[in-house]
Design a protein around this motif. Structure first.
Motif, PDB file in Angstrom:
ATOM      1  N   ALA A  76       0.904  -1.193   0.115  1.00  0.00           N
ATOM      2  CA  ALA A  76       0.123  -0.058   0.030  1.00  0.00           C
ATOM      3  C   ALA A  76       0.865   1.408  -0.173  1.00  0.00           C
ATOM      4  N   VAL A  77       1.795   1.364   0.964  1.00  0.00           N
ATOM      5  CA  VAL A  77       2.808   2.476   1.121  1.00  0.00           C
ATOM      6  C   VAL A  77       3.417   2.734  -0.256  1.00  0.00           C
ATOM      7  N   TYR A  78       4.254   1.612  -0.857  1.00  0.00           N
ATOM      8  CA  TYR A  78       4.886   1.965  -1.875  1.00  0.00           C
ATOM      9  C   TYR A  78       4.045   2.033  -3.156  1.00  0.00           C
ATOM     10  N   GLY A  79       3.236   1.549  -3.250  1.00  0.00           N
ATOM     11  CA  GLY A  79       2.299   1.656  -4.472  1.00  0.00           C
ATOM     12  C   GLY A  79       1.726   3.199  -4.501  1.00  0.00           C
ATOM     13  N   VAL A  80       1.276   3.780  -3.251  1.00  0.00           N
ATOM     14  CA  VAL A  80       0.967   5.009  -3.141  1.00  0.00           C
ATOM     15  C   VAL A  80       2.090   6.049  -3.533  1.00  0.00           C
ATOM     16  N   VAL A  81       3.283   5.698  -2.973  1.00  0.00           N
ATOM     17  CA  VAL A  81       4.462   6.719  -3.316  1.00  0.00           C
ATOM     18  C   VAL A  81       4.744   6.638  -5.153  1.00  0.00           C
ATOM     19  N   GLY A  82       4.672   5.296  -5.510  1.00  0.00           N
ATOM     20  CA  GLY A  82       4.823   5.252  -6.942  1.00  0.00           C
ATOM     21  C   GLY A  82       3.903   6.046  -7.653  1.00  0.00           C
ATOM     22  N   VAL A  83       2.645   6.093  -7.192  1.00  0.00           N
ATOM     23  CA  VAL A  83       1.735   6.900  -8.022  1.00  0.00           C
ATOM     24  C   VAL A  83       1.936   8.243  -7.981  1.00  0.00           C
ATOM     25  N   ILE A  84       2.345   8.790  -6.570  1.00  0.00           N
ATOM     26  CA  ILE A  84       2.622  10.172  -6.408  1.00  0.00           C
ATOM     27  C   ILE A  84       3.756  10.898  -7.113  1.00  0.00           C
ATOM     28  N   VAL A  85       4.873  10.011  -7.119  1.00  0.00           N
ATOM     29  CA  VAL A  85       5.995  10.707  -7.899  1.00  0.00           C
ATOM     30  C   VAL A  85       5.896  10.500  -9.508  1.00  0.00           C
ATOM     31  N   LYS A  86       5.048   9.629  -9.887  1.00  0.00           N
ATOM     32  CA  LYS A  86       4.853   9.705 -11.460  1.00  0.00           C
ATOM     33  C   LYS A  86       3.794  10.747 -11.743  1.00  0.00           C
ATOM     34  N   MET A  87       3.216  11.312 -11.077  1.00  0.00           N
ATOM     35  CA  MET A  87       2.092  12.287 -11.463  1.00  0.00           C
ATOM     36  C   MET A  87       2.285  13.479 -12.217  1.00  0.00           C
ATOM     37  N   ASP A  88       3.365  13.629 -12.092  1.00  0.00           N
ATOM     38  CA  ASP A  88       3.831  14.990 -12.745  1.00  0.00           C
ATOM     39  C   ASP A  88       4.274  14.353 -14.199  1.00  0.00           C
ATOM     40  N   ASP A  89       4.767  13.010 -14.147  1.00  0.00           N
ATOM     41  CA  ASP A  89       5.005  12.523 -15.765  1.00  0.00           C
ATOM     42  C   ASP A  89       3.700  12.301 -16.367  1.00  0.00           C
ATOM     43  N   VAL A  90       2.527  11.988 -15.505  1.00  0.00           N
ATOM     44  CA  VAL A  90       1.175  11.620 -16.275  1.00  0.00           C
ATOM     45  C   VAL A  90       0.672  13.183 -16.371  1.00  0.00           C
ATOM     46  N   GLY A  91       0.738  14.036 -15.716  1.00  0.00           N
ATOM     47  CA  GLY A  91       0.291  15.473 -16.095  1.00  0.00           C
ATOM     48  C   GLY A  91       1.087  16.005 -17.381  1.00  0.00           C
ATOM     49  N   LEU A  92       2.301  15.532 -17.363  1.00  0.00           N
ATOM     50  CA  LEU A  92       2.900  16.023 -18.723  1.00  0.00           C
ATOM     51  C   LEU A  92       2.384  15.460 -19.967  1.00  0.00           C
ATOM     52  N   TYR A  93       2.215  14.133 -19.834  1.00  0.00           N
ATOM     53  CA  TYR A  93       1.725  13.404 -21.010  1.00  0.00           C
ATOM     54  C   TYR A  93      -0.035  13.863 -21.393  1.00  0.00           C
ATOM     55  N   VAL A  94      -0.483  14.170 -20.474  1.00  0.00           N
ATOM     56  CA  VAL A  94      -1.905  14.777 -20.745  1.00  0.00           C
ATOM     57  C   VAL A  94      -2.089  16.213 -21.387  1.00  0.00           C
ATOM     58  N   ALA A  95      -1.047  16.957 -20.619  1.00  0.00           N
ATOM     59  CA  ALA A  95      -0.879  18.260 -21.192  1.00  0.00           C
ATOM     60  C   ALA A  95      -0.537  18.163 -22.724  1.00  0.00           C
ATOM     61  N   LYS A  96       0.270  17.483 -23.249  1.00  0.00           N
ATOM     62  CA  LYS A  96       0.904  17.164 -24.579  1.00  0.00           C
ATOM     63  C   LYS A  96      -0.044  16.403 -25.472  1.00  0.00           C
ATOM     64  N   ASN A  97      -0.694  15.597 -25.084  1.00  0.00           N
ATOM     65  CA  ASN A  97      -1.716  14.516 -25.906  1.00  0.00           C
ATOM     66  C   ASN A  97      -3.145  14.610 -25.673  1.00  0.00           C
ATOM     67  N   GLY A  98      -3.650  15.366 -24.578  1.00  0.00           N
ATOM     68  CA  GLY A  98      -4.988  15.500 -24.329  1.00  0.00           C
ATOM     69  C   GLY A  98      -5.720  16.058 -25.682  1.00  0.00           C
ATOM     70  N   HIS A  99      -7.133  15.578 -25.461  1.00  0.00           N
ATOM     71  CA  HIS A  99      -7.868  15.548 -26.801  1.00  0.00           C
ATOM     72  C   HIS A  99      -8.682  16.743 -26.576  1.00  0.00           C
ATOM     73  N   THR A 100      -8.752  17.467 -25.377  1.00  0.00           N
ATOM     74  CA  THR A 100      -9.861  18.659 -25.299  1.00  0.00           C
ATOM     75  C   THR A 100      -8.700  19.761 -24.446  1.00  0.00           C
ATOM     76  N   ASN A 101      -9.347  20.839 -24.567  1.00  0.00           N
ATOM     77  CA  ASN A 101      -8.614  21.816 -23.907  1.00  0.00           C
ATOM     78  C   ASN A 101      -8.689  21.549 -22.521  1.00  0.00           C
ATOM     79  N   VAL A 102      -9.724  21.217 -21.885  1.00  0.00           N
ATOM     80  CA  VAL A 102      -9.998  21.096 -20.564  1.00  0.00           C
ATOM     81  C   VAL A 102      -9.052  19.845 -19.875  1.00  0.00           C
ATOM     82  N   GLY A 103      -8.720  18.802 -20.901  1.00  0.00           N
ATOM     83  CA  GLY A 103      -7.963  17.669 -20.381  1.00  0.00           C
ATOM     84  C   GLY A 103      -6.457  18.240 -20.518  1.00  0.00           C
ATOM     85  N   ARG A 104      -5.932  19.035 -21.367  1.00  0.00           N
ATOM     86  CA  ARG A 104      -4.733  19.734 -21.585  1.00  0.00           C
ATOM     87  C   ARG A 104      -4.428  20.635 -20.431  1.00  0.00           C
ATOM     88  N   ALA A 105      -5.546  21.501 -20.067  1.00  0.00           N
ATOM     89  CA  ALA A 105      -5.357  22.143 -18.955  1.00  0.00           C
ATOM     90  C   ALA A 105      -5.278  21.491 -17.685  1.00  0.00           C
TER      91      ALA A 105
END
Length: 325
Positions: A185-214
């Motif tokens: 549980a702990v390291y699963g949550v930690v893994g999600v937390i530290v990769k959220m910025d990469d997820v955000g970067l991917y969504v910002a570049k490849n989102g299909h809507t303005n809302v998604g990219r924002a």
């Protein structure tokens, strides 16, 4: 045929007993795991700082190595020791818990002291340069596993005290489930937390809507703030958990004054609000006073640890040199 039916009936009966045992283990593990909530929050809040400053490609490998060390800490080192202590030397559990609590107080106070009076930054900057980032990674992982060992010891001991099992095997199985479940549980949550910025970067570049990219851009901007908040929460949790363990240990060992005085003050504060919020306010007041006690104790321990304990350990290990803090 009758013999075969009798055999199948016996197998079915054994299966029912085994299933009931599994249910008992899971139920006991859930109850025991709930008792460790404070230390789990501490563990989850502290760990992300160990990957700050590293390349994104190194974040998950570092977390995996720390998680692997945590599994080893809990299931290979601490589980057998906990079972031996619980069954042959239960009187040692409280002093050992208090030693771990004192370490948490020291770590939390040292972090605050470092913020107020920065020291050691030059060495970190040097390792973070292209000279030797691998050295810093190894040091971070070792430090994380060392801190995890203390937190894991607290988790396993608190869980052990909460387990109500009919025999030593059920006790050991329940403790193993708690240890494995908490680590995942702990390291699963930690893994999600530290990769959220990469997820955000991917969504910002490849989102299909303005809302998604924002939303992706917001996620990238929000993660440094979240990491800072987690660092603060982790330090506060260290002081709170460490202080509460020391105070409870003093009560168990026959020195109850401060523990009960804090409890009475928290009750008095709780009676200042309506009954609906009384329990919450009492908990907050108790945690705050435990944390203040933990900070005071940690500040006292800093010179003892850095000027006395650390040099002695270094001399015994043959390393010599200056204290690490």
């Amino acid at each position: 045929m009758s013999g075969l039916l009798a055999l199948l009936d016996d197998v079915a009966a054994i299966a029912k007993v085994a299933a009931a045992s599994v249910d008992d283990v899971v139920a006991a593990a859930g109850k025991a795991g709930a008792k460790t909530a404070g230390v789990i929050i501490d563990d989850a809040a502290v760990t992300p700082k160990y990957v700050q400053g590293f390349a994104p490609a190194r974040e998950l490998p570092i977390i995996w190595r720390i998680a692997r060390g945590s599994f080893f800490n809990k299931l290979v080192l601490l589980l057998p020791v906990a079972m031996l202590l619980a069954n042959f030397a239960p009187w040692l559990i409280t002093p050992l818990l208090m030693m771990g609590g004192a370490y948490l107080c020291f770590e939390g106070a040292e972090k605050i002291f470092h913020v107020l009076f920065p020291h050691g930054d030059a060495k970190v900057a040097e390792d973070m340069s292209i000279k030797d980032p691998g050295h810093l990674e190894e040091q971070k992982i070792k430090g994380a596993i060392k801190t995890d060992f203390i937190l894991s010891a607290e988790i396993m001991t608190i869980a052990l005290a909460a387990i109500e099992a009919p025999n030593v095997w059920m006790q050991a199985a329940t403790l193993a489930v708690v240890g494995a479940g908490v680590t995942i549980a702990v390291y699963g949550v930690v893994g999600v937390i530290v990769k959220m910025d990469d997820v955000g970067l991917y969504v910002a570049k490849n989102g299909h809507t303005n809302v998604g990219r924002a939303f992706g851009r917001w996620l990238v901007k929000a993660m440094p703030v979240l990491m800072k908040v987690l660092s603060i929460v982790g330090t506060a949790a260290m002081l709170w958990v460490g202080g509460s363990i020391i105070l409870h240990g003093l009560d168990v060992l026959g020195f109850p004054w401060l523990y009960h005085h804090i409890h009475d003050l928290a009750v008095a504060v709780g009676h200042m609000v309506t009954e609906q919020w009384r329990a919450t306010v009492e908990w907050i007041a108790t945690a705050t006073m435990d944390g203040v006690f933990g900070l005071a104790l940690g500040l006292v321990l800093i010179p003892i640890a850095t000027r006395i304990v650390s040099p002695v350990i270094q001399r015994l290990s043959g390393k010599g040199g200056a204290p690490t803090h």
